[in-house]
Design an enzyme around this catalytic site. Structure first.
Site, short mmCIF file in Angstrom:
data_model
loop_
_atom_site.label_atom_id
_atom_site.label_comp_id
_atom_site.label_asym_id
_atom_site.label_seq_id
_atom_site.Cartn_x
_atom_site.Cartn_y
_atom_site.Cartn_z
N LEU A 170 22.76 -5.38 31.39
CA LEU A 170 21.89 -4.23 31.12
C LEU A 170 22.59 -3.04 31.74
CD1 LEU A 170 18.32 -5.59 32.05
CD2 LEU A 170 19.03 -4.76 29.80
N ASP A 171 22.54 -1.89 31.08
CA ASP A 171 23.15 -0.70 31.66
C ASP A 171 22.50 -0.40 33.02
OD1 ASP A 171 24.53 -0.46 29.29
OD2 ASP A 171 23.04 0.89 28.41
N ALA A 172 23.21 0.35 33.85
CA ALA A 172 22.69 0.66 35.18
C ALA A 172 21.32 1.35 35.09
CB ALA A 172 23.68 1.53 35.94
N LYS A 183 21.08 1.81 22.56
CA LYS A 183 21.23 3.26 22.75
C LYS A 183 22.04 3.86 21.59
CE LYS A 183 20.92 3.35 27.74
NZ LYS A 183 21.72 3.27 28.95
#
Ligand code: URA
Length: 240
Positions: free
Chosen positions: A101-103, A190
């Site tokens: 998961l992105d930060a 995204k």
């Protein structure tokens, strides 16, 4: 057992990462550099990665973490930033995230040392669904949602069909979407939202395969039940 499987089972790396270690000439069996991922490890062989001995597989562990934003989904960070390992007990150093998961994203992240399961849960070939609740700018039209469902061109290739629901338009400025994908390219959700002109403001993974966040609080984890592990194995076609 093949060297990639040995390294994955030993909790050193996912199968994909193990391939990279081998390609980087970092793995040796009995002092000889391994050049092929299908090289076999026999009982009594001495396996090393970067000169450090790797012992036979450890007991498997499976933790489901509800990652808060602000944590990297890696095991360590050369710049000293916070990683998901800071949210786990100290003794769980051998676990690593199945997927990422992105930060700035939050939600479900499976932490395990079961390399084969992690590999299958994240490889597009196994078509494991991941569901996200996403706050986007603006209100996408029906036509744009349809484009997302049927496939969008991202970096020259089409995305696989996705499930997309408009949950509630948050006024004319923002809306919540629920998106289920089976692929998991880097920053895919995204990029999909940006490509239809509705950039993501907030992203939360609410479902990973058959696992949900029910009973979990953000920043906390729980162990999977035996029944959940069995269901995951069945889902990706693993015996046992
Ligand atoms: N898709 C994204 O864009 N980001 C995530 O963190 C997960 C899926």
């Amino acid at each position: 057992m093949r060297i990639t499987k040995f390294l994955a089972r030993a909790g050193v790396a996912s199968r994909r990462k193990a391939d990279q270690l081998i390609a980087g000439n970092r793995v040796k069996i009995n002092g000889v550099i391994v050049t092929k991922p299908f090289t076999r490890v026999n009982p009594g062989d001495k396996v090393t990665v970067d000169g450090t001995r790797v012992f036979r597989p450890e007991p498997k562990a499976y933790l489901l973490l509800d990652k808060p934003p602000g944590y990297l989904s890696t095991v360590s960070d050369p710049h000293g930033r916070k990683t998901v390992m800071h949210l786990l007990p100290d003794r769980e150093t051998r676990l690593y995230p199945a997927g990422r998961l992105d930060a700035d994203s939050e939600g479900l992240l499976l932490m395990t040392n079961d390399g084969e399961l992690a590999y299958r849960l994240t490889h597009p070939r196994f078509q494991v669904p991941k569901t996200y609740r996403v706050l986007v700018e603006g209100v996408p039209t029906g036509e744009k949602l349809k484009q997302m469902r049927s496939g969008l061109e991202l970096e020259g290739t089409l995305t696989a069909p996705a499930k997309v629901k408009l949950l509630k338009p948050g006024g004319s400025r923002r809306s919540w979407l629920e998106i289920t994908i089976h692929e998991g390219r880097k920053r895919q959700v995204k990029k999909m939202c940006a490509s239809i002109g509705h950039p993501v403001i907030k992203l939360r993974r609410t479902k990973f395969a058959l696992l949900t966040a029910r009973g979990l609080r953000v920043g906390h984890y729980r162990r999977l039940t035996v029944s959940e592990i069995k269901q995951l194995y069945r889902l990706v076609g693993l015996p046992g």
